[in-house]
Motif scaffolding. Structure first.
Motif, mmCIF file in Angstrom:
data_model
loop_
_atom_site.group_PDB
_atom_site.id
_atom_site.type_symbol
_atom_site.label_atom_id
_atom_site.label_comp_id
_atom_site.label_asym_id
_atom_site.label_seq_id
_atom_site.Cartn_x
_atom_site.Cartn_y
_atom_site.Cartn_z
ATOM 1 N N LYS A 14 0.816 -1.210 0.000
ATOM 2 C CA LYS A 14 0.000 0.000 0.000
ATOM 3 C C LYS A 14 0.851 1.262 0.000
ATOM 4 O O LYS A 14 1.949 1.297 0.516
ATOM 5 N N THR A 15 0.273 2.302 -0.575
ATOM 6 C CA THR A 15 0.868 3.622 -0.542
ATOM 7 C C THR A 15 -0.257 4.638 -0.398
ATOM 8 O O THR A 15 -1.394 4.374 -0.774
ATOM 9 N N ARG A 47 -1.830 8.392 -5.067
ATOM 10 C CA ARG A 47 -2.554 7.846 -6.217
ATOM 11 C C ARG A 47 -2.251 8.671 -7.456
ATOM 12 O O ARG A 47 -1.812 9.822 -7.360
ATOM 13 N N VAL A 69 2.141 5.304 -10.420
ATOM 14 C CA VAL A 69 2.601 4.813 -9.118
ATOM 15 C C VAL A 69 3.146 3.405 -9.303
ATOM 16 O O VAL A 69 2.478 2.542 -9.872
ATOM 17 N N ARG A 95 3.937 0.572 -7.116
ATOM 18 C CA ARG A 95 3.740 0.109 -5.739
ATOM 19 C C ARG A 95 4.814 -0.855 -5.278
ATOM 20 O O ARG A 95 5.284 -0.772 -4.157
ATOM 21 N N ARG A 96 5.200 -1.780 -6.128
ATOM 22 C CA ARG A 96 6.212 -2.776 -5.744
ATOM 23 C C ARG A 96 7.533 -2.126 -5.368
ATOM 24 O O ARG A 96 8.184 -2.521 -4.418
ATOM 25 N N GLY A 124 7.874 1.106 -4.582
ATOM 26 C CA GLY A 124 7.681 2.215 -3.658
ATOM 27 C C GLY A 124 8.098 3.536 -4.281
ATOM 28 O O GLY A 124 8.674 4.393 -3.621
ATOM 29 N N VAL A 134 7.147 6.793 -7.385
ATOM 30 C CA VAL A 134 6.131 7.487 -8.176
ATOM 31 C C VAL A 134 6.810 8.261 -9.300
ATOM 32 O O VAL A 134 7.956 8.688 -9.173
ATOM 33 N N VAL A 173 8.715 7.254 -2.798
ATOM 34 C CA VAL A 173 7.518 7.771 -2.145
ATOM 35 C C VAL A 173 7.895 8.611 -0.924
ATOM 36 O O VAL A 173 7.223 9.588 -0.596
#
Length: 107
Positions: free
Chosen positions: A4-5, A8, A30, A32-33, A35, A37, A69
């Motif tokens: 999660k982050t 968005r 984004v 996510r894996r 971390g 952006v 992030v």
């Protein structure tokens, strides 16, 4: 940081450290894996490109690279300030992000 982050696609962020410190931009993607952006107009690097269908001229192009992030902070739409985020549940059970400075709900 896997999972999660709080950020968005489409969120406005401000850069906290590095060569682009203080600049604002919108998140384009984004990762996510990893971390990270991708922010438009931030962390641009020079890339030497061969001529292709998309770029028939070739040459040196500016390409945005992902940022961690932890190096960006979300800008609240209500107060316009970079702020930390808390999460809360609506009566229908959906999660919403809330600005810790002004209490404004962030989409």
């Amino acid at each position: 940081m896997v999972g999660k982050t709080h950020l968005r696609k489409g969120d406005e962020v401000v850069v906290l450290s590095g060569k682009d410190k203080g600049k604002r931009g919108k998140i384009q993607r984004v990762f996510r894996r990893e971390g990270k952006v991708l922010v438009e107009g931030i962390n641009l690097v020079k890339k030497h490109a061969k001529p292709t269908k998309d770029n028939p001229q070739g040459g040196v192009i500016d390409k945005p690279m992902p940022l961690s992030v932890s190096k960006v902070m979300l800008v609240c739409g209500g107060c316009g300030q970079p702020s930390r985020i808390s999460r809360d549940r609506n009566p229908d059970g959906s999660l919403v992000r809330i600005c810790k400075k002004c209490g404004h709900q962030i989409k």
